[in-house]
Design an enzyme around this catalytic site. Structure first.
Site, PDB file in Angstrom:
ATOM      1  N   ALA A 138       1.037  -1.247  -0.150  1.00  0.00           N
ATOM      2  CA  ALA A 138      -0.006   0.090   0.054  1.00  0.00           C
ATOM      3  C   ALA A 138       0.861   1.358   0.240  1.00  0.00           C
ATOM      4  O   ALA A 138       0.731   2.174   0.671  1.00  0.00           O
ATOM      5  CB  ALA A 138      -0.932   0.008   1.173  1.00  0.00           C
ATOM      6  N   GLY A 139       2.025   1.188  -0.565  1.00  0.00           N
ATOM      7  CA  GLY A 139       2.840   2.220  -1.020  1.00  0.00           C
ATOM      8  C   GLY A 139       2.121   3.266  -2.132  1.00  0.00           C
ATOM      9  O   GLY A 139       0.907   3.163  -2.405  1.00  0.00           O
ATOM     10  N   GLY A 148       2.434   2.930  -5.219  1.00  0.00           N
ATOM     11  CA  GLY A 148       1.809   1.925  -6.222  1.00  0.00           C
ATOM     12  C   GLY A 148       0.504   1.481  -5.823  1.00  0.00           C
ATOM     13  O   GLY A 148      -0.495   1.406  -6.292  1.00  0.00           O
ATOM     14  N   SER A 168      -1.387  -4.860   3.782  1.00  0.00           N
ATOM     15  CA  SER A 168      -0.172  -3.658   4.001  1.00  0.00           C
ATOM     16  C   SER A 168       0.515  -4.025   5.131  1.00  0.00           C
ATOM     17  O   SER A 168       0.185  -4.797   6.216  1.00  0.00           O
ATOM     18  CB  SER A 168      -0.684  -2.477   4.117  1.00  0.00           C
ATOM     19  OG  SER A 168       0.277  -1.354   4.449  1.00  0.00           O
ATOM     20  N   ALA A 182       2.342  -9.753   4.637  1.00  0.00           N
ATOM     21  CA  ALA A 182       2.090 -11.031   4.109  1.00  0.00           C
ATOM     22  C   ALA A 182       3.443 -11.668   4.414  1.00  0.00           C
ATOM     23  O   ALA A 182       4.692 -10.986   4.120  1.00  0.00           O
ATOM     24  CB  ALA A 182       1.767 -11.205   2.539  1.00  0.00           C
ATOM     25  N   CYS A 199      17.876   3.854  -7.978  1.00  0.00           N
ATOM     26  CA  CYS A 199      17.007   5.084  -7.680  1.00  0.00           C
ATOM     27  C   CYS A 199      18.109   6.244  -7.400  1.00  0.00           C
ATOM     28  O   CYS A 199      18.682   6.293  -6.089  1.00  0.00           O
ATOM     29  CB  CYS A 199      16.057   5.239  -6.383  1.00  0.00           C
ATOM     30  SG  CYS A 199      15.033   6.354  -6.218  1.00  0.00           S
ATOM     31  N   GLY A 205       7.361   7.425 -10.560  1.00  0.00           N
ATOM     32  CA  GLY A 205       5.818   7.424 -10.256  1.00  0.00           C
ATOM     33  C   GLY A 205       5.109   7.506 -11.451  1.00  0.00           C
ATOM     34  O   GLY A 205       3.845   6.940 -11.703  1.00  0.00           O
ATOM     35  N   CYS A 221      10.374  13.454 -13.297  1.00  0.00           N
ATOM     36  CA  CYS A 221      10.852  13.604 -11.884  1.00  0.00           C
ATOM     37  C   CYS A 221      11.279  15.216 -11.865  1.00  0.00           C
ATOM     38  O   CYS A 221      11.676  15.967 -12.578  1.00  0.00           O
ATOM     39  CB  CYS A 221      12.470  12.911 -11.897  1.00  0.00           C
ATOM     40  SG  CYS A 221      13.176  13.114 -10.463  1.00  0.00           S
ATOM     41  N   LYS A 269       7.525  21.028  -6.885  1.00  0.00           N
ATOM     42  CA  LYS A 269       7.297  19.882  -6.032  1.00  0.00           C
ATOM     43  C   LYS A 269       6.697  19.941  -4.782  1.00  0.00           C
ATOM     44  O   LYS A 269       5.780  19.020  -4.241  1.00  0.00           O
ATOM     45  CB  LYS A 269       8.833  19.429  -5.434  1.00  0.00           C
ATOM     46  CG  LYS A 269       8.794  18.211  -4.752  1.00  0.00           C
ATOM     47  CD  LYS A 269      10.183  17.461  -4.532  1.00  0.00           C
ATOM     48  CE  LYS A 269      10.138  16.250  -4.032  1.00  0.00           C
ATOM     49  NZ  LYS A 269      11.322  15.523  -3.685  1.00  0.00           N
TER      50      LYS A 269
END
Length: 425
Positions: free
Chosen positions: A11-12, A14, A36, A80, A161, A322, A355, A390
């Protein structure tokens, strides 16, 4: 008649958006259930601000249970332990099981700090990958500011990243100047990238020139093609690698404060499942975001297996930005709707990248369409407007999550916050 169950694991950025968009797409025809690890969403792009004290944790977090309840989406925060795709079953951390008809894996990554001796919050460097880490980094920075010394910032071999590393280096520079202690802080940027501004994407527009110019203007030295050998208390050992893989130079970098982004790997719930993940633990997906072996399993975001852009002297991963994640969400939602109609999925993600890298008193923005070159659009620009963009996008995105709204998010950012006028210019 029992409704099909669509389980979303994670549940981030995405997973939360996927829950809202999938529910909107399937309506009452299926039950949507989110699993989550924890009961809050936090806006990861704001972590650099938290780590420097420019944001409080509660400003970037959203309690998920009430939002999911309003949208009639099931929710459990227990997490999970393991996916059993041959049984259509999630083994939960509390020992219970959740059986599903369709599964969407949106776990994000496991942070591979253990692959380098001394790396990470349990070692000698800070992290901005999670808000917990960012809070600890902020505490460490305040301690550092009372007795400043050298700083080392960057991203280790295998990282995928890079934008946040550049962002944090520049934000640190800005904050140190505001505190009038920048003259006491030598800074070095260490990255696995073959050149400054590669970003795991072979550059976007003139990110090489823009970011190198920022480094020079801010008196930040940099080492590229860097492989971190180990970190000890106050010292980082770095090997600078030549194109043929030989070690060209070694650097022992003293530091009083360091933030290094780690490599990613798949989370333990999915890693090592033959046919589901690659050797690194990332989920295999076809052009419709569907697993080739387990055809009722989809995946999106950082957990998806994507090959690197090209060969580099030091391993460099591909970021899942994103904009790309949002496109994956939309494709999966539409494909699930088709499958509930008894059709084969036809929708594909576009995999574009956008970005905003905020530098506190400026910034760099880029758009790549598609993310992997060659591209139809290859654009980058800089200016104080990036910081304002931003800040605005942070408020917009968090507000949408609080309301349980579905995408578009990053498409709106590309069109509204950067704006067609600046893009054409």
């Amino acid at each position: 008649m029992t409704k099909p169950i669509i389980a979303i694991l994670g549940a981030g950025l995405g997973g939360a958006v996927a829950a809202f968009e999938i529910k909107a797409a399937v309506g009452s025809r299926a039950e949507v259930m989110v699993v989550s690890r924890g009961d809050t969403f936090h806006f990861v792009p704001s972590n650099p601000w938290v780590a420097i004290g420019w944001r409080r944790r509660d400003a970037i977090e959203v309690a998920l249970a009430p939002v999911m309840a309003r949208k009639k989406i099931g929710f459990t925060p227990v997490g999970a332990r393991r996916v059993h795709p041959s049984e259509n079953r999630l083994e939960l951390e509390d020992g219970e099981s959740l059986f599903y008809d369709y599964l969407v894996v949106a776990t994000g990554p496991e942070l591979a700090f253990d692959e380098i001796e001394g790396l990470g919050p349990d070692g000698f460097t800070q992290s901005i990958c999670h808000v917990d880490h960012a809070e600890k980094a902020a505490e460490a920075f305040e301690t550092f500011a009372r007795n400043p010394g050298p700083i080392v910032v960057g991203a280790v071999q295998g990282a995928s990243c890079y934008g946040p590393a550049y962002e944090f280096a520049m934000i640190l520079d800005t904050e140190l100047r505001r505190r009038k202690i920048r003259d006491r802080v030598p800074m070095t940027f260490v990255t696995a990238e073959p050149y400054v501004g590669h970003l795991g994407l072979d550059g976007v527009g003139d990110t090489k020139g823009l970011l190198e110019a920022e480094m020079r203007d801010r008196h930040i030295k940099f080492i590229t093609n860097a492989r971190v050998a180990k970190v000890t208390d106050g010292m980082m050992s770095v090997e600078e690698v030549a194109e043929d893989g030989a070690v060209r130079a070694t650097h022992d970098l003293p530091f009083a404060y360091s933030m290094m982004l780690p490599a990613f790997r798949g989370v333990s719930a999915v890693a090592g499942i033959e046919g589901l993940t690659n050797p690194r633990g990332f989920v295999l997906a076809d052009s419709h975001q569907r697993n080739p072996t387990y055809r009722n399993v989809f995946s999106l975001g950082v957990c998806v297996a994507i090959p690197p852009v090209g060969k580099t002297a030091v391993p460099v991963g591909v970021p899942k930005t994103g904009f790309m994640i949002e496109s994956m969400v939309t494709a999966i939602a539409e494909n699930l709707r088709q499958m509930l109609d008894g059709q084969e999925p036809t929708h594909e993600a576009t995999w574009n990248a956008i970005c905003l890298a905020d530098f506190g008193d400026g910034g760099v923005a880029f758009i790549a369409q598609p993310q992997i070159p060659p591209r139809n659009l290859n654009w980058a620009a800089e200016g104080g407007w990036v910081h304002l963009a931003k800040v605005g996008f942070e408020k917009y995105f968090i507000g949408k999550i609080k309301r349980g709204a579905s995408a578009p998010f990053y498409e709106k950012l590309a069109l509204d916050l950067i704006g067609a006028r600046k893009l054409k210019a």
